[in-house]
Design a protein around this motif. Structure first.
Motif, PDB file in Angstrom:
ATOM      1  N   LEU A 151       0.861  -1.180   0.000  1.00 10.92           N
ATOM      2  CA  LEU A 151       0.000   0.000   0.000  1.00 10.92           C
ATOM      3  C   LEU A 151       0.895   1.227   0.000  1.00 10.92           C
ATOM      4  N   GLN A 152       0.920   1.906  -1.125  1.00 12.46           N
ATOM      5  CA  GLN A 152       1.662   3.160  -1.233  1.00 12.46           C
ATOM      6  C   GLN A 152       0.728   4.284  -0.814  1.00 12.46           C
ATOM      7  N   MET A 153       1.117   5.001   0.208  1.00  9.48           N
ATOM      8  CA  MET A 153       0.275   6.064   0.745  1.00  9.48           C
ATOM      9  C   MET A 153       0.980   7.399   0.561  1.00  9.48           C
ATOM     10  N   ASN A 154       0.358   8.277  -0.201  1.00  4.04           N
ATOM     11  CA  ASN A 154       0.903   9.606  -0.465  1.00  4.04           C
ATOM     12  C   ASN A 154      -0.016  10.667   0.107  1.00  4.04           C
ATOM     13  N   SER A 155       0.506  11.870   0.219  1.00  4.39           N
ATOM     14  CA  SER A 155      -0.292  13.006   0.722  1.00  4.39           C
ATOM     15  C   SER A 155      -1.018  12.650   2.008  1.00  4.39           C
ATOM     16  N   LEU A 156      -0.279  12.072   2.931  1.00  7.07           N
ATOM     17  CA  LEU A 156      -0.892  11.595   4.163  1.00  7.07           C
ATOM     18  C   LEU A 156      -1.430  12.743   5.005  1.00  7.07           C
ATOM     19  N   LYS A 157      -2.533  12.468   5.689  1.00  9.76           N
ATOM     20  CA  LYS A 157      -3.205  13.444   6.536  1.00  9.76           C
ATOM     21  C   LYS A 157      -3.243  12.914   7.976  1.00  9.76           C
ATOM     22  N   PRO A 158      -3.375  13.797   8.941  1.00  6.34           N
ATOM     23  CA  PRO A 158      -3.474  13.319  10.333  1.00  6.34           C
ATOM     24  C   PRO A 158      -4.602  12.312  10.529  1.00  6.34           C
ATOM     25  N   GLU A 159      -5.680  12.461   9.771  1.00  6.22           N
ATOM     26  CA  GLU A 159      -6.807  11.532   9.915  1.00  6.22           C
ATOM     27  C   GLU A 159      -6.507  10.153   9.349  1.00  6.22           C
ATOM     28  N   ASP A 160      -5.374   9.973   8.712  1.00  7.63           N
ATOM     29  CA  ASP A 160      -4.950   8.649   8.264  1.00  7.63           C
ATOM     30  C   ASP A 160      -4.280   7.866   9.394  1.00  7.63           C
TER      31      ASP A 160
END
Length: 121
Positions: free
Chosen positions: A80-89
Motif C-alpha cells: 500500500l503506497q500512501m501519499n499526501s498523508l493526513k493526520p486523519e490517516d
C-alpha cells in the motif's frame, strides 16, 4: 498455517508518504483477494483498499487518489503506497487475505497483527 506479516508503518508528517508491505507465509497455492484495513482509536475497522488476484482494485473514498494498492502474486505480498498523508490517516493498518488456498485447506479470511501509522500535523 498461514501468517501475514505487515511492515513499513511509522511516523510521518502531513503531506508525506509511506509504503506498507504485507507478506503471506506458508505453503500457499493461491490467494484470491488481498486488502488493507485500518482502525483509528475509538473507531471501527474500515476497508482502505482491496486487490484481486487478477489485479482489480477498489478503494475507500478517503483513500482514492492518494493510496495505491498493488500485489506480487509470486511473493504472496501486497503493498500500500500512501501519499499526501493526513493526520486523519493515523491508525493501525491491517493486512487481510481472502480465499487462501493451501494443500490442506482453504482459509476464508486471514489477518495480520497490524502496523501503526502516525501522521503528525
Amino acid at each position: 498455517q498461514v501468517q501475514l506479516v505487515e511492515s513499513g508503518g511509522g511516523m510521518v508528517q502531513a503531506g508525506g508518504s509511506l509504503r506498507l508491505s504485507c507478506a503471506a507465509s506458508g505453503v500457499i497455492i493461491s490467494i484470491n483477494s488481498m486488502a488493507w484495513y485500518r482502525q483509528a482509536p475509538g473507531k471501527q475497522r474500515e476497508l482502505v483498499a482491496v486487490i484481486t488476484s487478477g489485479g482489480s482494485t477498489n478503494y475507500a473514498d478517503s483513500a482514492a487518489g492518494r493510496f495505491t494498492i498493488s500485489r506480487d502474486n509470486a511473493k504472496n505480498t501486497v503493498y500500500l503506497q500512501m501519499n499526501s498523508l493526513k493526520p486523519e490517516d493515523t491508525a493501525v493498518y491491517y493486512c487481510n487475505a481472502g480465499g487462501v488456498r493451501t494443500r490442506e485447506t482453504l482459509f476464508m479470511n486471514c489477518w495480520g497483527k497490524g502496523t501503526l501509522v502516525t501522521v503528525s500535523s
